[in-house]
Design a protein around this motif. Sequence first.
Motif, mmCIF file in Angstrom:
data_model
loop_
_atom_site.group_PDB
_atom_site.id
_atom_site.type_symbol
_atom_site.label_atom_id
_atom_site.label_comp_id
_atom_site.label_asym_id
_atom_site.label_seq_id
_atom_site.Cartn_x
_atom_site.Cartn_y
_atom_site.Cartn_z
ATOM 1 N N GLY A 259 8.316 4.283 11.063
ATOM 2 C CA GLY A 259 8.842 5.002 9.907
ATOM 3 C C GLY A 259 7.757 5.710 9.125
ATOM 4 O O GLY A 259 7.977 6.797 8.570
ATOM 5 N N SER A 260 6.568 5.113 9.078
ATOM 6 C CA SER A 260 5.446 5.736 8.383
ATOM 7 C C SER A 260 5.046 7.047 9.057
ATOM 8 O O SER A 260 4.787 8.056 8.386
ATOM 9 C CB SER A 260 4.252 4.784 8.348
ATOM 10 O OG SER A 260 4.562 3.596 7.651
ATOM 11 N N LEU B 92 5.531 13.186 8.905
ATOM 12 C CA LEU B 92 5.960 14.434 9.557
ATOM 13 C C LEU B 92 7.075 15.136 8.802
ATOM 14 O O LEU B 92 7.578 16.165 9.255
ATOM 15 C CB LEU B 92 6.435 14.133 10.984
ATOM 16 C CG LEU B 92 5.381 13.560 11.947
ATOM 17 C CD1 LEU B 92 6.034 13.158 13.270
ATOM 18 C CD2 LEU B 92 4.256 14.566 12.182
ATOM 19 N N ALA B 93 7.477 14.615 7.634
ATOM 20 C CA ALA B 93 8.607 15.165 6.873
ATOM 21 C C ALA B 93 8.355 16.629 6.506
ATOM 22 O O ALA B 93 7.234 17.037 6.203
ATOM 23 C CB ALA B 93 8.838 14.338 5.621
ATOM 24 N N TRP B 94 9.440 17.426 6.476
ATOM 25 C CA TRP B 94 9.330 18.853 6.209
ATOM 26 C C TRP B 94 9.950 19.251 4.871
ATOM 27 O O TRP B 94 9.748 20.373 4.415
ATOM 28 C CB TRP B 94 9.984 19.645 7.334
ATOM 29 C CG TRP B 94 11.403 19.211 7.627
ATOM 30 C CD1 TRP B 94 12.551 19.703 7.063
ATOM 31 C CD2 TRP B 94 11.806 18.175 8.524
ATOM 32 N NE1 TRP B 94 13.651 19.045 7.551
ATOM 33 C CE2 TRP B 94 13.225 18.099 8.464
ATOM 34 C CE3 TRP B 94 11.120 17.314 9.385
ATOM 35 C CZ2 TRP B 94 13.956 17.188 9.225
ATOM 36 C CZ3 TRP B 94 11.850 16.410 10.131
ATOM 37 C CH2 TRP B 94 13.247 16.353 10.053
ATOM 38 N N ASP B 95 10.705 18.383 4.241
ATOM 39 C CA ASP B 95 11.252 18.659 2.915
ATOM 40 C C ASP B 95 11.579 17.333 2.234
ATOM 41 O O ASP B 95 11.378 16.255 2.807
ATOM 42 C CB ASP B 95 12.485 19.570 2.991
ATOM 43 C CG ASP B 95 13.598 19.004 3.865
ATOM 44 O OD1 ASP B 95 13.552 17.795 4.183
ATOM 45 O OD2 ASP B 95 14.521 19.759 4.230
ATOM 46 N N VAL B 96 12.082 17.409 0.997
ATOM 47 C CA VAL B 96 12.356 16.190 0.242
ATOM 48 C C VAL B 96 13.439 15.335 0.900
ATOM 49 O O VAL B 96 13.260 14.112 1.049
ATOM 50 C CB VAL B 96 12.735 16.524 -1.217
ATOM 51 C CG1 VAL B 96 13.163 15.262 -1.959
ATOM 52 C CG2 VAL B 96 11.554 17.167 -1.934
ATOM 53 N N LEU C 58 0.828 -1.198 0.000
ATOM 54 C CA LEU C 58 0.000 0.000 0.000
ATOM 55 C C LEU C 58 0.863 1.249 0.000
ATOM 56 O O LEU C 58 0.589 2.222 -0.711
ATOM 57 C CB LEU C 58 -0.928 0.002 1.223
ATOM 58 C CG LEU C 58 -1.963 1.123 1.313
ATOM 59 C CD1 LEU C 58 -3.051 0.918 0.283
ATOM 60 C CD2 LEU C 58 -2.578 1.174 2.707
ATOM 61 N N ASP C 59 1.937 1.219 0.771
ATOM 62 C CA ASP C 59 2.795 2.396 0.852
ATOM 63 C C ASP C 59 3.526 2.648 -0.450
ATOM 64 O O ASP C 59 3.896 3.780 -0.752
ATOM 65 C CB ASP C 59 3.800 2.217 1.994
ATOM 66 C CG ASP C 59 3.903 3.459 2.857
ATOM 67 O OD1 ASP C 59 2.866 3.903 3.369
ATOM 68 O OD2 ASP C 59 5.004 3.983 2.972
ATOM 69 N N THR C 60 3.758 1.609 -1.228
ATOM 70 C CA THR C 60 4.396 1.790 -2.533
ATOM 71 C C THR C 60 3.432 2.429 -3.514
ATOM 72 O O THR C 60 3.761 3.413 -4.182
ATOM 73 C CB THR C 60 4.875 0.434 -3.075
ATOM 74 O OG1 THR C 60 5.800 -0.139 -2.155
ATOM 75 C CG2 THR C 60 5.564 0.603 -4.418
ATOM 76 N N THR C 61 2.226 1.888 -3.606
ATOM 77 C CA THR C 61 1.272 2.369 -4.600
ATOM 78 C C THR C 61 0.688 3.731 -4.234
ATOM 79 O O THR C 61 0.359 4.518 -5.123
ATOM 80 C CB THR C 61 0.141 1.345 -4.774
ATOM 81 O OG1 THR C 61 -0.455 1.058 -3.490
ATOM 82 C CG2 THR C 61 0.677 0.036 -5.330
ATOM 83 N N VAL C 62 0.535 3.998 -2.948
ATOM 84 C CA VAL C 62 0.041 5.309 -2.525
ATOM 85 C C VAL C 62 0.996 6.398 -2.982
ATOM 86 O O VAL C 62 0.583 7.454 -3.490
ATOM 87 C CB VAL C 62 -0.139 5.346 -0.991
ATOM 88 C CG1 VAL C 62 -0.234 6.769 -0.497
ATOM 89 C CG2 VAL C 62 -1.388 4.581 -0.588
ATOM 90 N N VAL C 63 2.286 6.165 -2.840
ATOM 91 C CA VAL C 63 3.282 7.175 -3.208
ATOM 92 C C VAL C 63 3.344 7.369 -4.715
ATOM 93 O O VAL C 63 3.584 8.483 -5.202
ATOM 94 C CB VAL C 63 4.663 6.785 -2.643
ATOM 95 C CG1 VAL C 63 5.772 7.631 -3.240
ATOM 96 C CG2 VAL C 63 4.657 6.928 -1.133
ATOM 97 N N PHE D 58 0.854 8.339 4.862
ATOM 98 C CA PHE D 58 1.764 7.601 5.728
ATOM 99 C C PHE D 58 1.149 7.311 7.100
ATOM 100 O O PHE D 58 1.348 6.232 7.659
ATOM 101 C CB PHE D 58 3.067 8.382 5.892
ATOM 102 C CG PHE D 58 3.728 8.698 4.580
ATOM 103 C CD1 PHE D 58 4.318 7.710 3.821
ATOM 104 C CD2 PHE D 58 3.767 10.006 4.103
ATOM 105 C CE1 PHE D 58 4.930 7.994 2.617
ATOM 106 C CE2 PHE D 58 4.379 10.308 2.897
ATOM 107 C CZ PHE D 58 4.963 9.298 2.151
ATOM 108 N N PHE D 59 0.409 8.258 7.643
ATOM 109 C CA PHE D 59 -0.190 8.063 8.965
ATOM 110 C C PHE D 59 -1.146 6.861 8.993
ATOM 111 O O PHE D 59 -1.317 6.231 10.035
ATOM 112 C CB PHE D 59 -0.957 9.315 9.399
ATOM 113 C CG PHE D 59 -0.075 10.498 9.699
ATOM 114 C CD1 PHE D 59 1.249 10.328 10.080
ATOM 115 C CD2 PHE D 59 -0.572 11.790 9.605
ATOM 116 C CE1 PHE D 59 2.067 11.426 10.355
ATOM 117 C CE2 PHE D 59 0.223 12.889 9.890
ATOM 118 C CZ PHE D 59 1.552 12.705 10.252
#
Length: 492
Positions: free
Chosen positions: A99-100, A105-109, A35-40, A178-179
């Motif tokens: 990790g998800s 919570l990421a703030w940049d690339v 799911l995390d692969t296809t969502v991205v 991710f959440f």
Amino acid sequence: MAATLAHDGAAAPARTLRPMTIALVLVLGGIMVSLDTTVVNVAINHLSETFDASLATIQWIATGYSLALGAMVPTAAWAVGRFGAKRLYLAAVAAFALGSVLAGLAWDVPSMIAFRVVQGLAGGLVMPAGMTILIRAAKPEELGKLMGTNGLAILVGPLAGPALGGWLIDQVSWRWMFFINLPVGLAILLLAGRLFPADAPAARRALDVPGLLLLSPGLAALIYGVTRFGDGAGGATPLAWIAAGLALAAAFTVRARFAAHPLIDLRLFRTRSFSAATATLTVFSAGYFGTMILAPLYFQLVRGESATVAGLLAMPGAFASGVAMQIVGRLVDRIGAGRIVPVSIAVAASGFVLLAVQLTADASYWGLAAATMLIGAGGGATIMPSMTAATKGVSHDQAPAASTTVNLITTTMSAVGTASASALLSARLPDGGIQAVHRLAGTAREAAAPTLAHAFQLTYLLPLSLVAAAVVPALLIHSKSPKTSKNSKESS
């Protein structure tokens, strides 16, 4: 042979729990990872625009994840022997959920890529540990059906992922892509902790640290060199990275032949069925999985669709893949993978041809859906039978090494394919790349659509070539899988 095994001398655990129950629980873990692969994939365009990043840079959110998956997979056999398959599986699921949350919570690339790597490092242990648990619990004659059931994750993840991800992007926030893994991870921990059989005693062995330091950086250097072409880097720099990656990979292969406990047991390749199946997976996975980011980008960049619509348009192919996987999962035990896989590859290749031919700026969505369904059906009917052919004949003690190798190939080649497809598309986009396309509006975007569509058409020639080439090793897969006892002797 005993020196190369992750579970040397371990007795087979008693089958106190129905293998189908284990398979159904493992489906949840597979859904979380896939799911995390296809969502991205459907979010690449939105994230590129949000962070003002080039395609060659933003694709590392997908590629870094796949590469981290591959980096950890070779340690799975050692980790199973060191910690036990059940304990390893539970720890990996918990780390993936953490990790998800960090990725959300990421703030940049750079921070997102870093947290995606954390996800990948954990996810790289989820699949092989789960497969080891399943192989050990199953009888040889029921493995094909159980692998097909386990493959439901490859149906649900790609089917629900793009649509769910698109809706979250358009209506909520990309962070919730991710959440959403947190509640799924907690459910898996509860079920697996209660239902999976306890780990059997196992002999431990040392981790091949030198091999790990050769293989993982080698793959990273190779893929980085490919993406540098996509960024427009010329001269010797990309070639130097690629050469360095190939040199490290070659050094790893030489070391694996003589190491007492290599990350990958090359002696598995002495059997024809294992070698042919893994060669098929190597070529096919690069072409098939490497295109997963292309279709959502086409619908958003060329046709101007939202992330939600792009996700919904990916569902026919995912549905066809899951249905085909369930059908062949029940056929492979009766007629053998060798009769299924070449035909399935031909189906996938015909779908790529149909897609590439009609991928214009105003192509019919019905026609595109038919092409993607052919691709999905061919892919679903190729991946799982090939994995079954590679693992069905191995002994109980060989299960960790075999599942490790199979998962390493699929995850690594997915990263290679994604990087290659992104690099080719980036090189064919107008000056300024995907960022320049984002700045187009109105009539300017409409005028650029035919040129953009042509760029996608040319890019799809790479996966078409790779998928078609996979038929060559597929013809060498046994029509009937060898018996476990025979295969064990051949591998010793």
